[in-house]
Motif scaffolding. Structure first.
Motif, short mmCIF file in Angstrom:
data_model
loop_
_atom_site.label_atom_id
_atom_site.label_comp_id
_atom_site.label_asym_id
_atom_site.label_seq_id
_atom_site.Cartn_x
_atom_site.Cartn_y
_atom_site.Cartn_z
N ILE A 192 0.82 -1.21 0.00
CA ILE A 192 0.00 0.00 0.00
C ILE A 192 0.86 1.26 0.00
O ILE A 192 0.57 2.22 -0.73
CB ILE A 192 -0.96 -0.01 1.21
N SER A 193 1.90 1.29 0.79
CA SER A 193 2.75 2.48 0.85
C SER A 193 3.36 2.79 -0.50
O SER A 193 3.42 3.95 -0.94
CB SER A 193 3.86 2.29 1.90
N LYS A 194 3.82 1.74 -1.17
CA LYS A 194 4.42 1.93 -2.50
C LYS A 194 3.37 2.45 -3.48
O LYS A 194 3.62 3.37 -4.26
CB LYS A 194 5.00 0.60 -2.98
N ALA A 195 2.18 1.86 -3.43
CA ALA A 195 1.12 2.28 -4.34
C ALA A 195 0.74 3.74 -4.13
O ALA A 195 0.57 4.50 -5.09
CB ALA A 195 -0.10 1.39 -4.16
N LEU A 196 0.61 4.15 -2.88
CA LEU A 196 0.21 5.53 -2.58
C LEU A 196 1.28 6.53 -2.99
O LEU A 196 0.97 7.67 -3.32
CB LEU A 196 -0.11 5.67 -1.10
N SER A 197 2.54 6.10 -2.97
CA SER A 197 3.64 7.03 -3.22
C SER A 197 3.75 7.43 -4.69
O SER A 197 4.37 8.46 -4.99
CB SER A 197 4.97 6.41 -2.75
N SER A 251 -4.97 9.57 -3.42
CA SER A 251 -3.96 8.78 -2.72
C SER A 251 -3.39 9.51 -1.51
O SER A 251 -3.09 8.88 -0.49
CB SER A 251 -2.83 8.40 -3.68
N LYS A 252 -3.23 10.81 -1.62
CA LYS A 252 -2.63 11.57 -0.53
C LYS A 252 -3.66 11.98 0.52
O LYS A 252 -3.30 12.49 1.58
CB LYS A 252 -1.92 12.80 -1.08
N ALA A 253 -4.95 11.77 0.24
CA ALA A 253 -6.00 12.25 1.14
C ALA A 253 -6.60 11.15 2.00
O ALA A 253 -7.08 11.43 3.10
CB ALA A 253 -7.10 12.95 0.35
N VAL A 254 -6.58 9.91 1.53
CA VAL A 254 -7.20 8.84 2.32
C VAL A 254 -6.32 8.50 3.52
O VAL A 254 -5.10 8.53 3.43
CB VAL A 254 -7.46 7.59 1.46
N SER A 255 -6.96 8.19 4.63
CA SER A 255 -6.21 7.86 5.84
C SER A 255 -5.93 6.36 5.90
O SER A 255 -6.60 5.56 5.24
CB SER A 255 -7.00 8.27 7.08
N ARG A 256 -4.98 5.99 6.71
CA ARG A 256 -4.68 4.56 6.89
C ARG A 256 -5.85 3.84 7.54
O ARG A 256 -6.09 2.67 7.26
CB ARG A 256 -3.40 4.39 7.71
N ASP A 257 -6.59 4.51 8.39
CA ASP A 257 -7.78 3.90 8.98
C ASP A 257 -8.83 3.62 7.91
O ASP A 257 -9.47 2.56 7.91
CB ASP A 257 -8.37 4.80 10.06
#
Length: 235
Positions: free
Chosen positions: A195-200, A219-225
């Motif tokens: 997920i981290s790679k995808a969001l980056s 991608s930059k707005a959604v939270s991990r929760d």
């Protein structure tokens, strides 16, 4: 608002009697890099197969540049400008690196990607151009799979689990190449469990869970929760 490059409307996909996707709605804009995330079995690969004609879909469920493509064969869709880097790479084992790459160019589509440009992107492939694809490492095989797709000069590149099973240094090499890959305005969809790679590297994402879209957002707005809830189906 301009029309999306790819529009998916009410997509249902099946393997025999088993339904894998349920009434999916999503889109990809021109020049956009989009992430599709989700756990194993969420329907990510089924979605890629449905877009590229490897699985049939109903009339009007998938449109590309305004044209319905659900009734087309996979090769016809490739000629229209959609290329897939499949999960597991799926190279031709009896062919050399160069021969595998040249197969991608059989669409004859005009564009910036050529054998020399793929070798510039991944120099190790030039060194191994005459080697059988089975002689390469997993990371090198993934580079060939990406290069083969680029050789078709697509307008939309679908990449299914490109980091799966690869060493971190190889994953970094492949993702570092992404800005050059999409630098001419190509759209891309990245299916990724990291997920981290995808969001980056993406501007927007969809999360799938049991064949349904459970989250859409920037991608930059959604939270991990938000992602955790969508990913695992936890309220």
């Amino acid at each position: 608002m301009p029309e999306p490059m790819l529009q998916i409307t009410g997509l249902n996909s099946y393997y025999g009697d088993f339904q894998a996707l349920y009434n999916l709605n999503m889109h990809v804009d021109a020049g956009e890099v989009l992430a599709i995330i989700g756990a194993n079995g969420a329907g990510k690969t089924t979605l890629m197969r449905s877009i590229t004609g490897l699985l049939p879909n109903g009339p009007g469920e998938v449109t590309y540049k305004g044209d319905a493509i659900g009734a087309l064969r996979a090769d016809q869709i490739a000629f229209k400008g959609i290329a897939l880097v499949p999960e597991g790479r799926q190279l031709f084992p009896s062919l050399s690196v160069e021969e595998n790459l040249l197969i991608g160019g059989q669409t004859g589509r005009a564009g910036p990607w050529s054998l020399d440009k793929v070798f510039e992107l991944f120099p190790i492939l030039k060194e191994r151009r005459s080697a059988p694809s089975t002689a390469l490492s997993g990371g090198q095989q993934q580079m060939v799979a990406i290069g083969r797709a680029l050789m078709s000069n697509p307008d939309l590149l679908l990449m299914d689990e490109i980091s799966l099973g690869l060493a971190p240094v190889i994953i970094k090499t492949i993702y570092d190449a992404l800005p050059e890959i999409v630098g001419d305005g190509m759209s891309a969809v990245i299916v990724e469990q990291d997920i981290s790679k995808a969001l980056s590297v993406t501007s927007r994402l969809y999360c799938l869970q049991e064949g349904r879209v459970t989250l859409e957002g920037q991608s930059k707005a959604v939270s991990r929760d938000d992602i955790s809830r969508a990913y695992f189906g936890v309220e």
